[in-house]
Design an enzyme around this catalytic site. Structure first.
Site, short mmCIF file in Angstrom:
data_model
loop_
_atom_site.label_atom_id
_atom_site.label_comp_id
_atom_site.label_asym_id
_atom_site.label_seq_id
_atom_site.Cartn_x
_atom_site.Cartn_y
_atom_site.Cartn_z
CG HIS A 89 -4.01 0.52 -8.43
ND1 HIS A 89 -5.33 0.38 -8.09
CD2 HIS A 89 -3.48 1.42 -7.57
CE1 HIS A 89 -5.58 1.18 -7.07
NE2 HIS A 89 -4.49 1.81 -6.73
CG ASP A 94 2.71 4.60 -3.89
OD1 ASP A 94 2.52 5.66 -3.28
OD2 ASP A 94 2.02 3.57 -3.74
CG HIS A 129 -2.08 0.85 1.26
ND1 HIS A 129 -2.42 1.70 0.24
CD2 HIS A 129 -3.01 1.10 2.26
CE1 HIS A 129 -3.49 2.42 0.59
NE2 HIS A 129 -3.86 2.07 1.81
N1 COA Z 1 5.82 -6.38 -9.69
C1 COA Z 1 5.89 -7.60 -10.24
N2 COA Z 1 4.82 -8.36 -10.48
C2 COA Z 1 3.62 -7.87 -10.16
C3 COA Z 1 3.47 -6.59 -9.59
C4 COA Z 1 4.63 -5.85 -9.37
N3 COA Z 1 4.55 -4.63 -8.83
N4 COA Z 1 2.17 -6.36 -9.38
C5 COA Z 1 1.50 -7.43 -9.79
N5 COA Z 1 2.38 -8.35 -10.26
C6 COA Z 1 2.07 -9.66 -10.77
C7 COA Z 1 1.74 -10.58 -9.62
O1 COA Z 1 2.89 -11.22 -9.13
C8 COA Z 1 0.78 -11.52 -10.27
O2 COA Z 1 1.54 -12.42 -11.04
P1 COA Z 1 1.09 -13.98 -11.12
O3 COA Z 1 -0.28 -13.94 -11.77
O4 COA Z 1 2.15 -14.59 -11.94
O5 COA Z 1 1.05 -14.47 -9.71
C9 COA Z 1 0.02 -10.65 -11.24
O6 COA Z 1 0.90 -9.55 -11.52
C10 COA Z 1 -1.29 -10.14 -10.68
O7 COA Z 1 -1.01 -9.41 -9.49
P2 COA Z 1 -1.80 -9.55 -8.14
O8 COA Z 1 -0.83 -9.53 -6.99
O9 COA Z 1 -2.77 -10.68 -8.19
O10 COA Z 1 -2.63 -8.21 -8.14
P3 COA Z 1 -3.34 -7.58 -6.90
O11 COA Z 1 -4.51 -6.85 -7.40
O12 COA Z 1 -3.57 -8.57 -5.83
O13 COA Z 1 -2.22 -6.58 -6.34
C11 COA Z 1 -0.89 -4.76 -5.92
C12 COA Z 1 -2.19 -5.24 -6.53
C13 COA Z 1 -0.88 -3.24 -5.98
C14 COA Z 1 -0.79 -5.20 -4.47
C15 COA Z 1 0.29 -5.35 -6.72
O14 COA Z 1 0.24 -4.85 -8.04
C16 COA Z 1 1.61 -5.04 -6.09
O15 COA Z 1 2.09 -5.77 -5.22
N6 COA Z 1 2.27 -3.92 -6.49
C17 COA Z 1 3.48 -3.49 -5.87
C18 COA Z 1 3.18 -2.70 -4.60
C19 COA Z 1 2.63 -1.33 -4.89
O16 COA Z 1 3.12 -0.61 -5.75
N7 COA Z 1 1.63 -0.96 -4.12
C20 COA Z 1 1.02 0.35 -4.25
C21 COA Z 1 -0.34 0.23 -4.83
S1 COA Z 1 -1.01 1.82 -5.16
#
Ligand code: COA
Length: 380
Positions: free
Chosen positions: A266, A317, A227
């Protein structure tokens, strides 16, 4: 909050992380689809271009864009609330130097809940204004004391919160460009529908707990790198690379080893974070103006690679990191700045939750063992 989607008899589908679940209604903001992102119906693009953070705070907290006299009055009110009580200064002085500033924000919020508790003479709107006004001093007072042992003033005659914060931090007047960039950043961070920290605040408010508890919990949720903590993690990543080529190679390696690249992706958006194009331009501008074009080049190389390899886009971010860095803001302060802004959105959601309250308490599908025979302790 209407919680029909969370009822026991709701259609059974996999809802990891409640993804795609509509958990209630809100009038405060709309994210995704044709809305891009709107606060109470106003596009963030218009707000970021034309408004000040104080106007946006007023919009979120009081429900409408203020007239000039209302805005002037509001800014005066916030200015008068900037100082923090002596007892809080003493608490801040006891927090170790190596503490994370998010823990400082959390502790300070909780402590204020003891010395200025919510009650008949301290309503939710008054507490919101107090926290908005006091957060810069809380963060910076602790920071300077922890770093140097010196006790600095908590008040400035700065016109806006953006200027006040930068003035306290750098102990001098910031440039107009930096004030504007900070103002835009605070606007973009102010509100975002049912994100994790806001949902936490609403959940706590739904138990009829007090305002400070809801905000303290929200800060805890925001702290994590999935987050709000992502802006700090993004900076840690970017600063590892001197050139665009090194960044491309380094992040490729991270993806090959299945590491997350913070600042990308996201839950709500699938093609782009609408806030990114605004903050990216500020990052470009500050990197150029500050003589660090390579910082922007490194960031853009990571963006290109993430899109090409994973179809992932930068969220707010990612370019916030270089924008703050160019204002000489220490990296551990990045997420606390998010708090300074998001307190407005949290407050609006706490008010909304309280206005039409229903305890937030979803159900779970049980997947553990059943009907086990109790085994006496000596026989286990
Ligand atoms: N870096 C690398 N891979 C990523 C990624 C990232 N930042 N964000 C998503 N992915 C990948 C996941 O590993 C997943 O891969 P898989 O299908 O092989 O397992 C796929 O993309 C789908 O992601 P998922 O984690 O299911 O999406 P989510 O909706 O649960 O998560 C976030 C959303 C924001 C938590 C996720 O994109 C993330 O961890 N981002 C990095 C943290 C971040 O920037 N947070 C701020 C949000 S505003």
């Amino acid at each position: 909050m209407g919680d029909a989607a969370l009822k026991n008899d709701a259609p059974k589908k996999k809802t990891g992380g409640l993804a795609g679940i509509v958990a209630g209604e809100t009038e405060i903001s709309a994210a995704g689809g044709a809305h891009n992102l709107e606060y109470r119906g106003y596009s963030i693009y218009d707000l970021a271009e034309h408004a000040t953070f104080e106007e946006v705070a007023y919009l979120l907290v009081y429900g409408y864009l203020p007239k000039q006299a209302e805005l002037d009055g509001y800014k005066n009110k916030l200015r008068a609330l900037r100082d923090i009580p002596q007892s809080l200064k003493e608490v801040l002085e006891r927090i170790p130097r190596d503490a994370h500033p998010m823990d400082v924000m959390r502790t300070a919020t909780s402590f204020l809940g003891n010395v200025e508790p919510e009650g008949d003479d301290n309503c939710q709107e008054a507490i919101t204004d107090r926290l908005i006004a006091a957060y810069p001093a809380i963060l910076v007072y602790w920071w300077h004391f922890a770093q140097t042992g010196q006790r600095h003033d908590c008040v400035t005659d700065a016109d806006t919160l953006a200027e006040h914060f930068l003035t306290l931090l750098h102990r001098g007047k910031p440039s107009d460009l930096h004030i504007k960039a900070m103002n835009v950043s605070l606007i973009l961070y102010a509100e975002h529908e049912f994100n994790a920290s806001t949902f936490t605040a609403r959940t706590i408010a739904s138990t009829l707990s007090d305002f400070y508890s809801a905000v303290t919990g929200a800060i805890g949720a925001l702290r994590g790198p999935l987050h709000g903590g992502a802006n700090e993690a993004a900076m840690e990543l970017i600063r590892k690379f001197d050139t665009a080529e090194a960044a491309t190679a380094g992040v490729k390696e991270m993806l090959a080893t299945k590491q997350l690249v913070m600042g990308f992706g996201h839950r709500v958006y699938s093609e782009a974070d609408p806030r990114n194009k605004v903050i990216k331009e500020w990052s470009r501008r500050l990197c150029e103006e500050g003589g660090k074009p390579e910082l922007f080049a490194v960031s853009e190389a990571i963006e290109t690679l993430m899109w090409d390899e994973k179809h992932l886009f930068p969220n707010l971010d990612f370019y916030s990191a270089s924008t703050y860095h160019m204002m000489a803001i220490p990296t551990p302060m990045f997420t606390p700045i998010f708090v300074m802004s998001r307190i407005t959105g949290w407050a609006a959601h706490i008010f909304e939750q309280r206005k039409n309250n229903k305890l937030i308490r979803p159900s779970a599908d049980y997947t553990g063992p059943e009907k086990l025979d109790y085994v006496p302790i000596e026989a286990r």
